[in-house]
Design an enzyme around this catalytic site. Structure first.
Site, PDB file in Angstrom:
ATOM      1  N   PRO A  57       2.867   6.349   5.099  1.00 26.46           N
ATOM      2  CG  PRO A  57       0.823   6.690   3.996  1.00 26.46           C
ATOM      3  CD  PRO A  57       1.529   6.903   5.304  1.00 26.46           C
ATOM      4  CB  CYS A  58       7.360   7.671   2.964  1.00 29.62           C
ATOM      5  SG  CYS A  58       7.738   6.260   3.964  1.00 29.62           S
TER       6      CYS A  58
END
Length: 108
Positions: A57-58
């Site tokens: 989940p950048c």
DNA sequence: CGATTGACTGACC
DNA sequence: AGGTCAGCCAATC
């Protein structure tokens, strides 16, 4: 269970993946967790490569200012902001209240 | 393998 | 948190 194959990159992914919902972490924070805060650039690089966006989940990773990078290629820079807001992170002037949402690998 | 780049950070102004 | 300079690390070309 994924294990450290190359280290660094993998380690970064592990940490980013460990970020809870409604919280955000800074590159420096992750870099420090990897072992070297100087890796901050490598962290960004790892996320840039983003080989596993589904596990990475950048969008929860922001810079020190609590602002997301404009290079995010999720399909729209604004897209990331909506994702975070959907998790409970309120954006302020395009930025996040770090003191409020900065991921704290502790308590809770 | 050598040089370049990169989604950063800290210090200084 | 406004602008610029320098530093450090690893991946990519």
């Amino acid at each position: 269970m994924p294990q450290d194959k190359s280290n660094t990159f993998t380690k970064i992914y592990e940490i980013v993946r460990d970020i809870p919902c409604g919280n955000v972490a800074t590159y420096g924070q992750i870099a420090e967790l990897t072992g070297n805060r100087r890796l901050s650039r490598v962290v960004g690089y790892a996320l840039h490569s983003n080989p596993d966006p589904e596990n990475i989940p950048c969008h929860r990773v922001v810079n020190r200012f609590g602002e997301v990078s404009k290079a995010f290629a999720f399909g729209g820079v604004n897209r990331q902001v909506e994702l975070l807001e959907a998790e409970g992170v309120k954006f302020k002037d395009g930025k996040v209240d770090m003191k409020t949402y900065q991921w704290k690998k502790r308590l809770l």
